[in-house]
Design a protein around this motif. Structure first.
Motif, short mmCIF file in Angstrom:
data_model
loop_
_atom_site.label_atom_id
_atom_site.label_comp_id
_atom_site.label_asym_id
_atom_site.label_seq_id
_atom_site.Cartn_x
_atom_site.Cartn_y
_atom_site.Cartn_z
N UNK A 1 0.83 -1.19 0.00
CA UNK A 1 0.00 0.00 0.00
C UNK A 1 0.87 1.24 0.00
N UNK A 2 0.23 2.41 0.05
CA UNK A 2 0.98 3.66 0.03
C UNK A 2 1.43 4.07 1.43
N UNK A 3 0.88 3.40 2.45
CA UNK A 3 1.28 3.67 3.82
C UNK A 3 0.39 4.68 4.51
N UNK A 4 0.31 4.57 5.83
CA UNK A 4 -0.42 5.53 6.65
C UNK A 4 0.45 5.90 7.84
N UNK A 5 0.53 7.19 8.14
CA UNK A 5 1.44 7.68 9.18
C UNK A 5 0.77 7.66 10.54
#
Lengths: 107, 118
Positions: free
Chosen positions: B109-113
């Motif tokens: 995925x694009x990632x979540x911070x």
């Protein structure tokens, strides 16, 4: 726990060959995967199962694994190859392990 | 198109909780093993957790064992990470990733911070 050791940085001139090592105890008995990560982006798999390339990855990327060292080789290095590279294995204790990463700089 | 989209990240105080989600599309989610991987700011990749395709087998990194819980809902094509007792050192971008035949993580995925701070 299993530890993978990578050099923090590797520098290479354009058109030359870069070799990034990944050291681990008897790593030759494990399947090693390599990822490329550019700033602000998710990692991209570039080599799996020691030496196989996913579709879309240039033939310039190759891998080998024997003894206590796995190696990612990038031939005819281009400016666009500048990135962080990580090795990864599946340890027998059922965890995935990543190396610390190597920053490839194209001079 | 095969796609993984994480959500649920944000700012949380130390000791707090957060639940991350990963929505999968473009493939038969129930057939694939899944993982969470995180990356602290300026640091390398760290594997966090694994779940088998059926959800019957689960593994955690020692750093999160007892605090994080991975789960999945194959009917909703979704992967989750429940994070409790959060610490400053849990601050990172969290990625979900699909495992392939030899355990390699091909789709990310694009990632979540997630930021843990008072």
């Amino acid at each position: 726990s299993y530890v993978l050791t990578q050099p923090p940085s590797v520098s290479v001139a354009p058109g030359k060959t870069a070799r990034i090592t990944c050291g681990g105890n008897n790593i030759g008995s494990k399947s090693v995967h390599w990822y490329q990560q550019k700033p602000g982006q998710a990692p991209v798999l570039v080599i799996y199962y020691d030496s196989d390339r996913p579709s879309g990855i240039p033939e310039r990327f190759s891998g080998s694994n024997s003894g206590n060292t796995a190696t990612l080789t990038i031939s005819r290095v281009e400016a666009g190859d500048e990135a962080d590279y990580y090795c990864q294995v599946w340890d027998s204790s059922s965890v995935r392990v990543f190396g610390g990463g190597t920053k490839l700089t194209v001079l | 198109e095969v796609q993984l989209v994480e959500s649920g990240g944000g700012l949380v105080q130390p000791g707090g909780s957060l639940r991350l989600s990963c929505a999968a599309s473009g493939f038969t989610f129930s057939s694939y093993e899944m993982n969470w991987v995180r990356q602290a700011p300026g640091k390398g990749l760290e594997w966090v957790s694994y779940i088998s395709s059926s959800g019957s087998t689960i593994y955690y990194a020692d750093s999160v064992k007892g605090r994080f819980t991975i789960s999945r809902d194959n009917a909703k094509n979704s992967l989750y990470l429940q994070m409790n007792s959060l610490r400053a050192e849990d601050t990172a971008v969290y990625y979900c990733a699909r495992a392939e035949r030899f355990g390699e993580l091909f789709t990310w995925g694009q990632g979540t911070l997630v930021t843990v701070s008072s």
